[in-house]
Design a protein around this motif. Structure first.
Motif, PDB file in Angstrom:
ATOM      1  N   UNK A   1       0.820  -1.215   0.000  1.00 35.48           N
ATOM      2  CA  UNK A   1       0.000   0.000   0.000  1.00 35.48           C
ATOM      3  C   UNK A   1       0.852   1.262   0.000  1.00 35.48           C
ATOM      4  N   UNK A   2       2.057   1.213   0.556  1.00 33.27           N
ATOM      5  CA  UNK A   2       2.954   2.368   0.497  1.00 33.27           C
ATOM      6  C   UNK A   2       3.322   2.655  -0.963  1.00 33.27           C
ATOM      7  N   UNK A   3       3.681   1.611  -1.701  1.00 34.12           N
ATOM      8  CA  UNK A   3       4.048   1.804  -3.110  1.00 34.12           C
ATOM      9  C   UNK A   3       2.823   2.173  -3.944  1.00 34.12           C
ATOM     10  N   UNK A   4       1.709   1.500  -3.680  1.00 26.36           N
ATOM     11  CA  UNK A   4       0.463   1.771  -4.407  1.00 26.36           C
ATOM     12  C   UNK A   4       0.072   3.247  -4.273  1.00 26.36           C
ATOM     13  N   UNK A   5       0.047   3.749  -3.050  1.00 24.55           N
ATOM     14  CA  UNK A   5      -0.359   5.134  -2.816  1.00 24.55           C
ATOM     15  C   UNK A   5       0.632   6.115  -3.433  1.00 24.55           C
ATOM     16  N   UNK A   6       1.910   5.778  -3.400  1.00 29.66           N
ATOM     17  CA  UNK A   6       2.919   6.674  -3.964  1.00 29.66           C
ATOM     18  C   UNK A   6       2.767   6.790  -5.477  1.00 29.66           C
ATOM     19  N   UNK A   7       2.548   5.675  -6.152  1.00 31.28           N
ATOM     20  CA  UNK A   7       2.354   5.728  -7.603  1.00 31.28           C
ATOM     21  C   UNK A   7       1.077   6.498  -7.956  1.00 31.28           C
ATOM     22  N   UNK A   8       0.037   6.298  -7.188  1.00 26.27           N
ATOM     23  CA  UNK A   8      -1.208   7.023  -7.448  1.00 26.27           C
ATOM     24  C   UNK A   8      -1.041   8.524  -7.191  1.00 26.27           C
ATOM     25  N   UNK A   9      -0.338   8.858  -6.121  1.00 27.48           N
ATOM     26  CA  UNK A   9      -0.182  10.263  -5.758  1.00 27.48           C
ATOM     27  C   UNK A   9       0.659  11.035  -6.770  1.00 27.48           C
ATOM     28  N   UNK A  10       1.541  10.339  -7.495  1.00 26.99           N
ATOM     29  CA  UNK A  10       2.423  11.007  -8.456  1.00 26.99           C
ATOM     30  C   UNK A  10       2.035  10.711  -9.904  1.00 26.99           C
ATOM     31  N   UNK A  11       0.844  10.163 -10.115  1.00 31.41           N
ATOM     32  CA  UNK A  11       0.445   9.773 -11.466  1.00 31.41           C
ATOM     33  C   UNK A  11       0.537  10.927 -12.460  1.00 31.41           C
ATOM     34  N   UNK A  12       0.107  12.118 -12.050  1.00 38.06           N
ATOM     35  CA  UNK A  12       0.120  13.251 -12.974  1.00 38.06           C
ATOM     36  C   UNK A  12       1.534  13.589 -13.421  1.00 38.06           C
ATOM     37  N   UNK A  13       2.533  13.341 -12.580  1.00 39.37           N
ATOM     38  CA  UNK A  13       3.919  13.656 -12.930  1.00 39.37           C
ATOM     39  C   UNK A  13       4.477  12.654 -13.934  1.00 39.37           C
ATOM     40  N   UNK A  14       4.326  11.351 -13.639  1.00 40.77           N
ATOM     41  CA  UNK A  14       4.922  10.400 -14.587  1.00 40.77           C
ATOM     42  C   UNK A  14       4.079  10.202 -15.840  1.00 40.77           C
ATOM     43  N   UNK A  15       2.759  10.280 -15.728  1.00 37.97           N
ATOM     44  CA  UNK A  15       1.937  10.212 -16.933  1.00 37.97           C
ATOM     45  C   UNK A  15       2.061  11.492 -17.764  1.00 37.97           C
ATOM     46  N   UNK A  16       2.468  12.589 -17.112  1.00 37.23           N
ATOM     47  CA  UNK A  16       2.666  13.841 -17.825  1.00 37.23           C
ATOM     48  C   UNK A  16       3.797  13.778 -18.836  1.00 37.23           C
ATOM     49  N   UNK A  17       4.646  12.751 -18.718  1.00 33.49           N
ATOM     50  CA  UNK A  17       5.756  12.592 -19.654  1.00 33.49           C
ATOM     51  C   UNK A  17       5.327  11.953 -20.980  1.00 33.49           C
ATOM     52  N   UNK A  18       4.110  11.429 -21.025  1.00 33.40           N
ATOM     53  CA  UNK A  18       3.689  10.580 -22.137  1.00 33.40           C
ATOM     54  C   UNK A  18       3.839  11.267 -23.495  1.00 33.40           C
ATOM     55  N   UNK A  19       3.443  12.515 -23.587  1.00 28.74           N
ATOM     56  CA  UNK A  19       3.474  13.213 -24.875  1.00 28.74           C
ATOM     57  C   UNK A  19       4.887  13.539 -25.342  1.00 28.74           C
ATOM     58  N   UNK A  20       5.865  13.400 -24.469  1.00 25.66           N
ATOM     59  CA  UNK A  20       7.240  13.747 -24.842  1.00 25.66           C
ATOM     60  C   UNK A  20       7.995  12.590 -25.479  1.00 25.66           C
TER      61      UNK A  20
END
Length: 226
Positions: A111-130
């Motif tokens: 759950x620590x890893x799960x919540x961390x990935x969810x909390x930062x989704x906008x940052x890593x998914x924000x790279x998609x268009x690049x």
């Protein structure tokens, strides 16, 4: 004097009784892995058992996690009234990569890893268009482990995992684990068989909830069963 002594004796007995009582379990620290590989947080005997069907690349799932995590843990999980199970519903190779990493290592820390990935989704998914077409082609061609490693490299997941003590070889071993991949994809198949066709979706005590995809809607459903 006798009255004072009796009061003191009663108080002493009460204190001894409290000292002998076992401490209340910290249900937010109680994590179990179910036979299908999904993870449950909270009292295994809770009257209300919530299952969340989740995708890491689903923005609605990230929004739900942001809104729901604190009230779920404080009001429902902590006192043992509700348990929460996270089950994967994989939508794409990026989603599978993150799910494999969330399941990497000590399952008590899922759950620590799960919540961390969810909390930062906008940052890593924000790279998609690049990413270039050539980069993205690596995500869907070749051996599955090579695809997942390419995704982890492009999205910066190796650095993320390093913060939790995983070096690159350890991450590669997780991404190349066929048993873990099968378990996660089997969870997706199980969810589809139940009728789950969007994320996040929820079940309570094994029954899939209709038109319930937000925290406010789920909260209403939980309260109705308390």
């Amino acid at each position: 004097m006798n009255r004072i002594l009796r009061i003191a004796a009663v108080a002493a007995c009460a204190m001894l009784s409290l000292a002998a009582s076992p401490p209340h379990p910290d249900w937010n620290a109680t994590i179990a892995q179910r036979p299908n590989g999904s993870h449950t947080l909270g009292n295994p005997d809770a009257a209300v058992k919530v299952t969340e069907y989740v995708s890491y690349t689903c923005p609605h799932c990230a929004r739900f996690n942001q809104e729901a995590d604190a009230p779920l843990r404080l009001a429902y999980v902590a006192p043992g009234k509700v348990s929460v199970t996270v089950q994967h519903l994989i939508r794409d190779p990026i989603d599978l990569t993150v799910a494999m990493l969330a399941n990497c290592g000590d399952q008590k820390l899922f759950f620590r890893r799960h919540n961390a990935f969810m909390a930062t989704q906008d940052k890593w998914m924000g790279k998609l268009d690049s990413f270039t077409p050539a980069q993205q082609a690596r995500w869907s061609t070749g051996a599955i482990s090579a695809r997942l490693k390419a995704i982890a490299d492009d999205f910066g997941f190796y650095a993320t995992m390093q913060q939790w003590g995983f070096d690159r070889p350890a991450v590669d071993r997780c991404l190349a684990d066929p048993a873990m991949a099968k378990t996660i994809l089997d969870q997706t198949h199980e969810a589809s068989e139940l009728g789950v066709d969007s994320t996040p979706s929820f079940a309570i005590n094994g029954t899939l909830l209709a038109d319930t995809h937000t925290w406010s809607a789920l909260d209403t459903q939980i309260k109705a069963r308390m």
